[in-house]
Design a protein around this motif. Structure first.
Motif, PDB file in Angstrom:
ATOM      1  N   LEU A   1      27.025 -12.938  86.562  1.00  0.00           N
ATOM      2  CA  LEU A   1      27.888 -13.753  87.412  1.00  0.00           C
ATOM      3  C   LEU A   1      27.188 -15.060  87.746  1.00  0.00           C
ATOM      4  N   PRO A   2      27.678 -16.198  87.197  1.00  0.00           N
ATOM      5  CA  PRO A   2      27.035 -17.483  87.499  1.00  0.00           C
ATOM      6  C   PRO A   2      27.113 -17.791  88.999  1.00  0.00           C
ATOM      7  N   ASN A   3      25.998 -18.285  89.546  1.00  0.00           N
ATOM      8  CA  ASN A   3      25.920 -18.569  90.984  1.00  0.00           C
ATOM      9  C   ASN A   3      26.997 -19.499  91.504  1.00  0.00           C
TER      10      ASN A   3
ATOM     11  N   LYS B   1      25.578 -12.401 103.688  1.00  0.00           N
ATOM     12  CA  LYS B   1      24.277 -13.050 103.463  1.00  0.00           C
ATOM     13  C   LYS B   1      24.289 -14.077 102.325  1.00  0.00           C
ATOM     14  N   TYR B   2      25.135 -13.842 101.292  1.00  0.00           N
ATOM     15  CA  TYR B   2      25.069 -14.757 100.144  1.00  0.00           C
ATOM     16  C   TYR B   2      25.570 -16.154 100.510  1.00  0.00           C
TER      17      TYR B   2
ATOM     18  N   VAL C   1      35.413 -15.066  84.826  1.00  0.00           N
ATOM     19  CA  VAL C   1      34.184 -15.883  84.723  1.00  0.00           C
ATOM     20  C   VAL C   1      34.452 -17.095  83.832  1.00  0.00           C
ATOM     21  N   ARG C   2      35.146 -16.854  82.735  1.00  0.00           N
ATOM     22  CA  ARG C   2      35.452 -17.943  81.791  1.00  0.00           C
ATOM     23  C   ARG C   2      36.340 -18.999  82.439  1.00  0.00           C
ATOM     24  N   GLU C   3      37.315 -18.531  83.221  1.00  0.00           N
ATOM     25  CA  GLU C   3      38.280 -19.450  83.846  1.00  0.00           C
ATOM     26  C   GLU C   3      37.799 -19.962  85.208  1.00  0.00           C
ATOM     27  N   LYS C   4      36.548 -19.608  85.544  1.00  0.00           N
ATOM     28  CA  LYS C   4      35.925 -20.080  86.785  1.00  0.00           C
ATOM     29  C   LYS C   4      36.697 -19.696  88.058  1.00  0.00           C
ATOM     30  N   TYR C   5      37.128 -18.452  88.102  1.00  0.00           N
ATOM     31  CA  TYR C   5      37.670 -17.922  89.359  1.00  0.00           C
ATOM     32  C   TYR C   5      36.525 -17.831  90.365  1.00  0.00           C
ATOM     33  N   ARG C   6      36.871 -17.923  91.654  1.00  0.00           N
ATOM     34  CA  ARG C   6      35.828 -17.857  92.682  1.00  0.00           C
ATOM     35  C   ARG C   6      35.705 -16.429  93.198  1.00  0.00           C
ATOM     36  N   PHE C   7      34.459 -15.986  93.363  1.00  0.00           N
ATOM     37  CA  PHE C   7      34.171 -14.585  93.671  1.00  0.00           C
ATOM     38  C   PHE C   7      33.858 -14.358  95.153  1.00  0.00           C
TER      39      PHE C   7
END
Length: 351
Positions: A12-14, A160-161, A335-341
């Protein structure tokens, strides 16, 4: 061969971790997973209106987050200690289960002072886990005043993140608009996407609502540390289902309507109180229900959820509900479509 922890890992990209919510709650992105057709659509959250018919039921978790994070100073050294309130053990003696950070400095017998005027003091009376402690709060005043004091000193317990400082707006942003019953230390995040306007539009369309309560604890987010999932133990969380909710939900089930769990917390409380003929019972107590594949769901046939952390119990539940391969495909696309997690991220509707 059952599912293992390693089946739930992914990169998961930061930059996909959402530090702030969407400008308007109901304009987050929405990924729609159709289990029967195995299709994925990309929408906005307010488009969920198109997927529901009159007399379908949405089940909401009406728990309310309290400001659970306090900062105190240790007697003598004055070291700053973060105290995270987990649960009240006894109102009369003001005993609480808490997490402390840094924990190595906090021993039984230590006293912590809170507030500029040090009007609230706590004594450490037990070690529960490496970071867990039992505190007895010492406060001159009524129980109501004591709770008011905790509220005044506490801050919104953002995860915390989220590295930024808590802002005044977070108090409102980190609460669903239908939150009523105080007791959670984390928000049931799927519900954060609903605006008053969207709820009204669903109501006008004829969608029914049922409310349940699950006071979200940190156990929901505790990492799974065993490869064999059947050995993972969930912390217990307090939950309630009232008669009115069971009647609304059982009627919709009987009529083969859509029963949509808004969030993993709702799904857990529903699955914690199923009768032998697969209807929903009233409930009042604690649940440590852990749902991972394979699992047969009894009540809801639809769910709304956020995008979750790798290896989390939340992701395991989604996998059990959507089907593991379909869930993996959806997450790769997210992840590819850059949804926010995570907490303030985007949403998923699984039908």
């Amino acid at each position: 061969m059952g599912m293992k922890l390693s089946h739930f890992n992914f990169e998961l990209p930061n930059e996909l971790l959402a530090e702030y919510p969407s400008e308007n709650r109901d304009e987050a992105r929405l990924m729609v997973l159709n289990r029967k057709e195995q299709t994925i659509e990309h929408k906005q959250f307010k488009d969920i209106l198109d997927y529901f018919e009159p007399e379908d039921v949405m089940v909401l978790n009406n728990t309310k987050v309290f400001p659970a994070r306090l900062y105190g100073n240790k007697e003598k050294t004055g070291a700053r200690i973060e105290v995270f309130l987990l649960r009240e053990l006894n109102p009369e003696t003001k005993l609480w289960d808490v997490l402390v950070d840094p924990a190595r400095k906090i021993r039984i017998g230590n006293k912590l002072y809170f507030g500029d005027d040090e009007s609230l003091v706590a004594e450490v009376i037990d070690n529960t886990t490496s970071r867990g402690r039992t505190l007895r709060f010492l406060y001159d005043g009524s129980y109501e005043d004591f709770r008011k004091k905790l509220k005044e000193l506490g801050e919104t317990p953002l995860p915390k993140y989220i590295k930024r400082d808590v802002q005044p707006e977070d108090q409102e942003r980190y609460q669903t608009i239908y939150a009523k019953k105080e007791g959670a230390v984390a928000a049931p995040t799927a519900g954060l996407h609903f605006s008053k306007h969207l709820l009204k539009r669903l109501e006008i369309k004829g969608v029914d609502f049922a409310e349940v309560t699950l006071h979200v604890g940190l156990g929901t987010f505790s990492p799974v540390e065993v490869e064999d999932l059947s050995k993972h133990k969930m912390d217990s969380e307090e939950a309630f289902i009232e008669k009115k909710a069971t009647e609304t939900i059982n009627k919709a089930k009987l009529e083969n309507r859509r029963v949509c769990a808004v969030g993993t917390t709702v799904m857990r409380v529903l699955e914690s109180s199923v009768s032998s003929n697969h209807t929903l019972n009233e409930f009042s107590g604690w649940t440590n229900k852990f749902i991972f594949p394979p699992y047969d769901f009894s009540i809801a046939n639809c769910m709304i959820t956020n995008f979750h952390t790798p290896k989390s119990t939340l992701l395991m539940m989604i996998s059990a509900f959507a089907g593991h391969d379909f869930m993996k495909r959806a997450y790769e696309e997210a992840v590819r479509e850059k949804y926010r997690f995570y907490t303030y991220g985007d949403a998923m509707l699984i039908i």
